[in-house]
Design an enzyme around this catalytic site. Structure first.
Site, PDB file in Angstrom:
ATOM      1  N   HIS A 466      70.846  -8.223  15.080  1.00 18.12           N
ATOM      2  CA  HIS A 466      69.708  -7.436  15.533  1.00 18.12           C
ATOM      3  C   HIS A 466      68.423  -7.888  14.850  1.00 18.12           C
ATOM      4  CE1 HIS A 466      72.472  -3.942  16.936  1.00 18.12           C
ATOM      5  NE2 HIS A 466      72.280  -4.839  17.866  1.00 18.12           N
ATOM      6  N   CYS A 776      57.666 -12.946  42.807  1.00 18.45           N
ATOM      7  CA  CYS A 776      57.858 -11.981  41.718  1.00 18.45           C
ATOM      8  C   CYS A 776      59.159 -12.233  40.971  1.00 18.45           C
ATOM      9  CB  CYS A 776      57.828 -10.549  42.252  1.00 18.45           C
ATOM     10  SG  CYS A 776      59.122 -10.185  43.455  1.00 18.45           S
TER      11      CYS A 776
END
Length: 859
Positions: A466, A776
């Site tokens: 993390h 997109c």
């Protein structure tokens, strides 16, 4: 036996020596696959009932008995290990199925010598196979201790677990899945599994069959148990859910475990992990977050908060630990909410995982055992998490070892709540330093980042930790797994500073003046480029040859829309409205939707905002919208096809969209359109609703080009649509017949394949003279694909908010006409790899060379 309404005591079924269940030399028992419990190495030759109950099962070979108490608790007594091979020899059963026994009644007699000669061990496990709302307390008996027949052995109590177990009522459903998470079943997905079970009020179990044939399982209630399964990508799992919403829970769990994690949560490409050739005065490390940094090397060491060794009694210390856990849980929840509001999704997920781990019953039970031995709550928590961290560290699994820092974080947080030590939490660090540490916890990383370090070096850690995720999210260069030599080198590092090269994976401790000058120049160039891009982020993009290109942003909420505006986006090219529909028990109301859409429009201050109607199906499912199960959901009911079967969803969403102001800034986009009739039907409904609402204005209505049929029929779609937007992810998937969710195919599912490029070209040509065409999909952010898309005629690119300044800067340097002249050659190449190679070479040419060549060709 004590069988009150609050406790259940199990007596020793035989005189023997205590063996912890996890120490039993049989993986089925030791892994707690069958349940929690204890084992005895018997010193007698008769096995007795540990409590009152009914005999539910007697093994045909007489070696195992299952009892069920009046309270519903089921117990397995397994005489010896591998005794099934004896086929009952040496064992005399004394009860039969259906018999009711009292605590201490004999169940069987056995010949210890005969069993010892034929079985692998006489160790006899006592396992709670069905807790039925009861929780097993930590045993008071230590390994090697002798207990007598009938002596209290285990105690179960009714706790909050009883409430959780009420979720088990209802149908039992199983599902086989293949784990697709590149980092395996680590803390964040484990926390999500637990959240899924709670949200759907079901009991959820993960089972995994090893190559040896043994089956390991873990309840979703325990993050430690889930992680200690050691599951890696490609593992075959069985998910078992029980409850009224079992199917919906399995749908959500399957999506979680079979959907590859998004890129920002993954480790850097393998090329950054290769070994480097070191020179004298250099240390190697793994690149956790790329970049370059120079500065003084400063040691970061933070001692654990001081806590008393011994406590003031079990009741007092248990209450203190419970209060500390509650306070830390509240702090984590607040941190998660703040990170979410700030758009820091990676941090929010990590805080959520820590909050889930904090409630892990296995960790709490381990701490409770230390408290029972007389230790204080703080010391008990220190020892419990220290033991768990040590187990992960020596697991041999780098993914599990990467979670050690998370456990250390929780260890520190809770100990701080139980400590009177008020010393400063963080040591002083000079700004611009390269911080060296044994390891950092996520919360320490957040605090250190606020001091603006130039870079990070960790002796431990991993690229999937993390801390690595947070470093990448914050753009801090970081090397991990540098070994013990790192901390030894801190004292010898020169005051002038060191070079952190988190591109090649090295720390240069004694840089030469030439090296220092070269890296300084590279850092300055990179910084100037970023600053230049940011300074011009709000300006319109005009390419070198005068082409105007819009650079919009892809967002998932109003908060991200504000981030897009702050980064200079010309508008929102895609607002994924499904974020409002996910993680809910029912569809959002018209008011809820309208408020969020309105906030997004206000964030952009009148610039166009394209909101995609609900795009659900395939890899995205709703628990309250049960779509029929089909062999290939990517080809099933999704996008525009959903409205035929669920018109009420579209009705509510269209009303919410029509309720925003100004409607001139609103563009509505329909996903997964395959033919013009689908778009025409929605326009008619939109017109009818606008008339009912007495509106004078109308929003623009467009279609996504995601399937080959839409691209090939773009000319007819363009006559009905106000704009078209290409979703390159799905268009690539359907064109190449490569599942975008399949990790084995992700590298080959490339938008630069000539077939996909030709469909994009066909779309642009079909829309010419009718409406603009944007992109997109992810290709808009690709450094190679973006210039090529503009050369193909795309009018607008929509990228992630943080990418807007850099994409704008790159397009301003582009000569679109010159690149368009290369299209016939590029589209005639064999595959995506060839296109990338040729395109990369072309873009690497000096701009002046490209411009001169093009001018000569025109002449």
């Amino acid at each position: 036996m004590s069988d009150s309404s609050q406790s259940l005591t199990l007596q020793a079924p035989v005189t023997g020596v205590v063996v912890p269940l996890i120490a039993v030399p049989d993986p089925v028992f030791a892994s707690l696959t069958l349940g929690e419990g204890i084992a005895l190495d018997p010193l007698g030759e008769c096995l007795h009932a540990p409590c009152d109950g009914e005999v539910m099962q007697c093994a045909r070979t007489h070696h195992a008995f299952t009892l069920r108490t009046e309270a519903g608790v089921e117990l397995l007594l397994h005489l010896g290990l591998d005794t099934v091979e004896l086929k009952g020899k040496g064992i005399e059963p004394l009860v039969a199925v259906g018999d009711h026994v009292r605590a201490g009644d004999p169940l069987c007699r056995f010949d210890a010598d005969a069993l010892a000669r034929g079985a692998s061990a006489l160790i006899t496990p006592l396992v709670i196979t069905e807790a039925a709302g009861w929780q097993l307390l930590p045993s008071k008996h230590r390994e090697g201790e002798q207990v007598s027949l009938g002596e209290p052995l285990l105690v179960l109590t009714r706790t909050a677990v009883e409430l959780a177990d009420t979720r088990a009522d209802g149908p039992l459903t199983e599902r086989r899945v293949i784990l697709a998470l590149a980092s395996g079943l680590h803390a964040r997905p484990a926390a999500r599994l637990r959240a899924i079970a709670r949200e759907h009020s079901v009991s959820l179990t993960v089972q995994h069959e090893r190559s040896t044939g043994n089956i390991n399982s873990a309840s979703a209630d325990s993050l430690s148990a889930l992680m200690n399964l050691g599951l890696t990508e490609g593992a075959a799992l069985t998910l078992i859910a029980q409850g009224e919403a079992a199917e919906a829970a399995l749908d959500a769990a399957e999506r979680l475990l079979t959907t590859p994690e998004v890129e920002e949560h993954s480790a850097p490409p393998s090329s950054t992990l290769t070994a480097v050739t070191l020179k004298k005065g250099e240390l190697a490390g793994l690149v956790a977050s790329p970049g370059l940094a120079i500065g003084p090397l400063v040691s970061y060491q933070l001692p654990l908060p001081t806590v008393p060794l011994m406590g003031e009694g079990e009741a007092v210390e248990t209450a203190r630990l419970k209060e500390a856990l509650l306070r830390v849980g509240e702090a984590l929840a607040q941190a998660e909410a703040q990170a979410t509001r700030q758009g820091q999704s990676a941090e929010a997920e990590i805080f959520a995982a820590h909050g889930a781990w904090l409630e892990d019953p296995d960790l709490v039970a381990a701490a409770g055992e230390f408290i029972g031995e007389g230790h204080s709550a703080g010391h008990a928590w220190r020892e419990a998490l220290g033991a768990e961290a040590a187990q992960l560290a020596v697991s041999g699994n780098t993914l599990l070892a990467a979670r050690v820092a998370d456990l250390r974080d929780l260890q520190r947080r809770v100990m701080a709540e139980l400590s009177d030590d008020q010393q400063a939490v963080l040591p002083e660090l000079p700004e611009g330093a390269i911080v060296a540490a044994e390891e950092l916890t996520p919360s320490e990383l957040v605090a250190v980042a606020a001091l603006h370090p130039a870079g990070l070096c960790l002796a431990g850690g991993g690229t999937t930790s993390h801390v690595a995720i947070l470093a990448r999210a914050r753009g801090i260069p970081c090397l991990v797994a540098m070994g013990s030599a790192l901390m030894k080198a801190v004292n010898d590092a020169p005051d002038e500073g060191v070079i952190l090269d988190a591109e090649d994976g090295r720390l240069v401790l004694t840089p030469s003046s030439t090296q220092w000058a070269e890296v300084t120049e590279r850092i300055d160039i990179s910084r100037r480029d970023a600053e230049t891009a940011r300074s011009a982020a709000f300006e319109t993009v005009i390419t070198r040859d005068g082409r105007k290109v819009g650079v919009y942003a892809n967002v998932g909420s109003a908060e991200e829309a504000r981030l897009a505006a702050a980064n200079g986006a010309d508008g929102v090219g895609l607002l994924r409205s499904e974020f409002l529909f996910l993680e809910r028990d029912s569809a959002p109301s018209e008011t809820t939707q309208r408020d969020e859409y309105q906030a997004a429009l206000e964030a952009l201050g009148g610039k166009p905002v394209i909101i995609r109607t609900l795009d659900i199906g395939a890899d995205k499912q709703l628990p309250y919208l049960r779509l029929p199960s089909v062999p290939n959901p990517a080809l099933g009911v999704r996008g525009a096809r959903l409205w035929a079967s669920h018109p009420e969803l579209l009705e509510t969403q269209l009303r919410a969209l029509l309720g925003v102001t100004p409607l001139e800034a609103l563009h509505i986009m329909l996903p997964m359109v395959s033919e013009v009739g689908e778009l025409r039907d929605v326009r008619q409904r939109l017109e009818a609703l606008a008339s009912e609402m007495g509106l004078d204005s109308r929003p623009r209505l467009g279609a996504m080009i995601e399937v080959p049929s839409a691209a090939l029929c773009a000319d007819s779609l363009a006559t009905e649509a106000d704009f078209l937007s290409i979703g390159t992810n799905d268009l690539t998937q359907y064109t190449l017949a490569m599942d975008r969710e399949d990790p084995a195919l992700s590298a080959r599912a490339d938008v630069l394949h000539p077939a996909v490029l030709r469909l994009i070209q066909t779309t642009v040509e079909g829309a010419k003279g009718h409406c603009p065409v944007g992109v997109c999909g992810a290709a808009a952010s690709d450094d190679l694909a973006a210039p090529l898309l503009v050369a193909l005629g795309i009018d607008e690119l929509s990228v992630e908010p943080a990418r807007v300044p850099a994409v704008k800067a790159a397009l301003r340097r582009l000569d679109v006409t010159a690149l368009a002249a290369e299209l016939p050659v590029l589209l005639a190449l064999d595959g995506a790899g060839a296109v990338r190679g040729r395109l990369g070479e072309w873009l690497a040419q000096p701009t002046e060379t490209i411009t001169t060549t093009t001018t000569l060709e025109r002449c």
